[in-house]
Design a protein around this motif. Sequence first.
Motif, PDB file in Angstrom:
ATOM      1  N   ALA A 120       0.647   4.295  -2.674  1.00 39.29           N
ATOM      2  CA  ALA A 120       0.371   5.629  -2.120  1.00 39.29           C
ATOM      3  C   ALA A 120       1.455   6.617  -2.550  1.00 39.29           C
ATOM      4  O   ALA A 120       1.150   7.753  -2.932  1.00 39.29           O
TER       5      ALA A 120
ATOM      6  N   ARG B  47      -0.298   6.860   3.023  1.00 36.19           N
ATOM      7  CA  ARG B  47      -0.727   5.468   2.945  1.00 36.19           C
ATOM      8  C   ARG B  47      -2.132   5.275   3.509  1.00 36.19           C
ATOM      9  O   ARG B  47      -2.935   4.510   2.987  1.00 36.19           O
TER      10      ARG B  47
ATOM     11  N   ILE C 178     -12.708   7.465  -4.112  1.00 35.91           N
ATOM     12  CA  ILE C 178     -11.467   7.651  -4.862  1.00 35.91           C
ATOM     13  C   ILE C 178     -11.700   8.660  -5.987  1.00 35.91           C
ATOM     14  O   ILE C 178     -12.683   8.560  -6.724  1.00 35.91           O
TER      15      ILE C 178
ATOM     16  N   LEU D  29       1.010   7.686  -6.060  1.00 39.73           N
ATOM     17  CA  LEU D  29      -0.088   8.653  -6.188  1.00 39.73           C
ATOM     18  C   LEU D  29       0.165   9.944  -5.412  1.00 39.73           C
ATOM     19  O   LEU D  29      -0.672  10.843  -5.418  1.00 39.73           O
TER      20      LEU D  29
ATOM     21  N   ALA E 294      -7.049   9.684  -9.572  1.00 41.29           N
ATOM     22  CA  ALA E 294      -6.358   8.538  -8.972  1.00 41.29           C
ATOM     23  C   ALA E 294      -6.698   7.254  -9.725  1.00 41.29           C
ATOM     24  O   ALA E 294      -5.832   6.393  -9.925  1.00 41.29           O
TER      25      ALA E 294
ATOM     26  N   TYR F 137      -4.747   6.163   0.976  1.00 40.99           N
ATOM     27  CA  TYR F 137      -4.878   5.107  -0.036  1.00 40.99           C
ATOM     28  C   TYR F 137      -5.579   3.879   0.537  1.00 40.99           C
ATOM     29  O   TYR F 137      -6.418   3.268  -0.129  1.00 40.99           O
TER      30      TYR F 137
ATOM     31  N   GLN G 220       0.826  -1.215   0.000  1.00 32.29           N
ATOM     32  CA  GLN G 220       0.000   0.000   0.000  1.00 32.29           C
ATOM     33  C   GLN G 220       0.853   1.254   0.000  1.00 32.29           C
ATOM     34  O   GLN G 220       0.538   2.215  -0.703  1.00 32.29           O
TER      35      GLN G 220
ATOM     36  N   TYR H 115      -9.197   4.304   0.326  1.00 27.13           N
ATOM     37  CA  TYR H 115      -9.698   4.091  -1.028  1.00 27.13           C
ATOM     38  C   TYR H 115      -9.927   2.596  -1.260  1.00 27.13           C
ATOM     39  O   TYR H 115     -10.965   2.197  -1.780  1.00 27.13           O
ATOM     40  N   GLU H 116      -8.935   1.788  -0.899  1.00 28.31           N
ATOM     41  CA  GLU H 116      -9.045   0.347  -1.110  1.00 28.31           C
ATOM     42  C   GLU H 116     -10.217  -0.266  -0.350  1.00 28.31           C
ATOM     43  O   GLU H 116     -10.871  -1.176  -0.855  1.00 28.31           O
TER      44      GLU H 116
END
Length: 67
Positions: free
Chosen positions: A21, A28, A41, A24, A45, A31, A17, A34-35
């Motif tokens: 991150a 972290r 998101i 982008l 991205a 991100y 991750q 987002y996951e």
Amino acid sequence: MYFPRIEDLRIDSDRKQYEVAAYLHLNREVYRRYEKGEREIPVWAVIQLARLYGTSTDYILGLSDRR
């Protein structure tokens, strides 16, 4: 909205991750959210992730099964 494919793509490409991150330019934790679908998101991205993984945004969004 939750897009499980971003986690699947990361795992399939043997990335952590924090690596995605950093790609982008994100923290972290952002991100990770987002996951897990805890944070929406942004479009930019999704586009960057499609470039990173060599796939389409439609695949990431679940609109296509064609990688």
